[in-house]
Write an enzyme that holds these catalytic residues in place. Sequence first.
Site, PDB file in Angstrom:
ATOM      1  N   GLY A  61      -2.004  52.779  46.104  1.00 48.38           N
ATOM      2  CA  GLY A  61      -2.687  52.829  47.374  1.00 48.38           C
ATOM      3  C   GLY A  61      -2.424  52.481  48.776  1.00 48.38           C
ATOM      4  N   ASP A 116       1.168  60.140  44.304  1.00 43.97           N
ATOM      5  CA  ASP A 116       0.445  59.513  44.980  1.00 43.97           C
ATOM      6  C   ASP A 116       0.777  60.471  45.984  1.00 43.97           C
ATOM      7  OD1 ASP A 116       3.571  58.449  44.975  1.00 43.97           O
ATOM      8  OD2 ASP A 116       2.444  57.380  46.300  1.00 43.97           O
ATOM      9  N   ASP A 118       1.107  63.654  52.886  1.00 44.29           N
ATOM     10  CA  ASP A 118       1.870  62.245  53.551  1.00 44.29           C
ATOM     11  C   ASP A 118       3.499  62.762  53.726  1.00 44.29           C
ATOM     12  OD1 ASP A 118       0.044  60.188  52.878  1.00 44.29           O
ATOM     13  OD2 ASP A 118       1.171  59.522  51.376  1.00 44.29           O
TER      14      ASP A 118
HETATM   15  P1  AMP Z   1       4.903  56.785  51.012  1.00 43.99           P
HETATM   16  O1  AMP Z   1       6.413  57.244  50.339  1.00 43.99           O
HETATM   17  O2  AMP Z   1       4.868  57.092  52.295  1.00 43.99           O
HETATM   18  O3  AMP Z   1       4.048  57.924  50.311  1.00 43.99           O
HETATM   19  O4  AMP Z   1       4.161  55.741  50.535  1.00 43.99           O
HETATM   20  C1  AMP Z   1       4.305  54.930  49.505  1.00 43.99           C
HETATM   21  C2  AMP Z   1       3.427  53.793  49.165  1.00 43.99           C
HETATM   22  O5  AMP Z   1       3.714  52.276  49.727  1.00 43.99           O
HETATM   23  C3  AMP Z   1       1.991  54.134  49.072  1.00 43.99           C
HETATM   24  O6  AMP Z   1       1.279  53.101  48.707  1.00 43.99           O
HETATM   25  C4  AMP Z   1       2.404  52.968  50.669  1.00 43.99           C
HETATM   26  O7  AMP Z   1       0.807  53.037  51.646  1.00 43.99           O
HETATM   27  C5  AMP Z   1       3.122  52.359  51.199  1.00 43.99           C
HETATM   28  N1  AMP Z   1       3.690  51.899  52.725  1.00 43.99           N
HETATM   29  C6  AMP Z   1       3.891  52.291  52.802  1.00 43.99           C
HETATM   30  N2  AMP Z   1       4.853  52.418  54.051  1.00 43.99           N
HETATM   31  C7  AMP Z   1       4.429  51.462  54.196  1.00 43.99           C
HETATM   32  C8  AMP Z   1       4.380  50.597  55.130  1.00 43.99           C
HETATM   33  N3  AMP Z   1       4.861  49.767  56.412  1.00 43.99           N
HETATM   34  N4  AMP Z   1       3.302  49.567  54.655  1.00 43.99           N
HETATM   35  C9  AMP Z   1       2.486  49.319  54.015  1.00 43.99           C
HETATM   36  N5  AMP Z   1       2.135  49.971  53.380  1.00 43.99           N
HETATM   37  C10 AMP Z   1       3.606  51.237  52.955  1.00 43.99           C
HETATM   38 MG    MG Z   2       1.757  58.043  50.330  1.00 43.80          MG
END
Ligand code: AMP
Ligand code: MG
Length: 536
Positions: free
Chosen positions: A110, A280, A290
């Site tokens: 999410g 995702d 992303d």
């Molecule tokens: P990503 O690899 O950046 O696509 O992130 C994978 C998941 O981790 C997603 O659900 C992001 O919303 C969550 N996420 C990444 N960084 C953060 C953060 N600093 N705070 C909260 N959620 C994060």
């Molecule tokens: Mg992501």
Amino acid sequence: MKTQDNITLENALHFDNTYTRELPADPESTNKVRQVINSCYSRVWPVKAGAPKLVACSREMAGEAGLSSELCESEEFVQVFSGNKVLSGMDPYAACYGGHQFGTWAGQLGDGRVINLGEIVNKEGRRWVLQLKGAGPTPYSRMGDGFAVLRSSVREFLCSEAMYHLGIPTTRALSLLTTGDHVIRDMFYNGNPQPEPGAIVCRTAPSFTRFGNFEILAWRGELDLLRRFTDYTIRTDFPHLGEPSKEVYGAWFDEVCRTTAEMIVHWLRTGFVHGVMNTDNMSVLGLTIDYGPYGWIEDYDPGWTPNTTDAQGRRYRFGNQAEIARWNLIQLANAIHPIIEEVKPLENALQTYSDHLRDTWQGMMAAKLGLAGFNKESDNELITDMQDLLQHVETDMTIFFRRLAALDVQGNDASISSSAYLIEHFSDAFYVTEQLNDEYRVRLRKWIDQYRLRLNHDRIPDDLRREKMNSVNPKYIFRNYIAQLAIDKAEQGDPSMVSELLEVLRNPYDEQPGKDELAKRRPEWARHRAGCAMLS
Ligand code: AMP
Ligand code: MG
């Protein structure tokens, strides 16, 4: 707050929030981490930024949103796109989705550091979701804080717009702001957390729907909601497919397969490596989405990945991206199978992915080489030999193709058949001159001979071939070390290089007087420097 001509953001932006209007909301309203069942999103408001400041704004995206430059420079813009002021038409929320991370089902993920503000419809009738990345925690923040730091935000902001100008399907970025607050990050994951400047990017896209939005509903067995969400997606993002039905679901998946294939071919054309192709992070619109530890290959190395956390398996390496996209499409196929209830249309679409990828890739490679079209008899060998050549010594892919375009193959100059001439001609592309041994010199000359023979069939005049090649082979890419230089300066309070890059990357295929420095191969000091080589 009024600007000179009395136009405020509130009346410039026309909101039409289909996502929150048509899909079920999480009934719980507290902002604490939880599993969110039978819902597509949770309403949540951005955290207020302490002392927000505009760093940069994309004029193309602002124009698309119907915002004048005066509005983008207004105090109201800073307040709204830092999350401090929520406009009356907005309906902020975080979306619920799941995903496969590094090949393993990860459950609910999410929007953990993204808050959607709402959807605008511009004068031309185009829909754009506006979202803030780094505006605070949501029910999906898991272990994270929901904030973002300046370095990752500069990378996302500039790369989104660079990709757009390269002609690569991508989510966009409207603005980059610093919050004035600090965010604690352990940049090297070595137990040494440091405060870093916080930042927020306003990202935009017609929709941010990911494969993972479907996967989470299928995994939970929420099939009615899965059907409803798929119908919503088709009606909103794929209206040309007609009213949803089982056949239309199949046609929809077929389109996702095609656009995904096209996106991958663009990545291969320009040397882009996404770095985290988890499901995702796969858009159903075939948009690059992303921007985390992405990178651009410099010396041509299909095994390269920018992602340190993937350094072992190299799942998301440059040369594996087409295969991984297919794997991800299979996960999406599995997720929607319960509502299609037939395997055949899914299998057919996956076959379409492979066929379309191959055809598009062949056309793209022919264009990169300046050929009139892909010739099945000769061109596989020509391309394979070139790829071997590029790996034989460390050769910058981007510079190589620009120099290849510059070569006069039809002139009377006999020196084009000499190794010495060719080594000199391509010298800007070579990383390690000691590697240019006799064996390599012979290979380079032989391949250029092979290439010239092939060009003789097409008889395209040199200047026309050059023009066509230079329109698909960029001169300026957002090189990893250049990103780091801009970040270093921005962190010291000088955002001038962010603006300079935004400007140069608007015309990546053009020669730009005075900007050659930004097109040079990576200098040696950057070979192993953090941020310039690999990221996490
Ligand atoms: P990503 O690899 O950046 O696509 O992130 C994978 C998941 O981790 C997603 O659900 C992001 O919303 C969550 N996420 C990444 N960084 C953060 C953060 N600093 N705070 C909260 N959620 C994060
Ligand atoms: Mg992501």
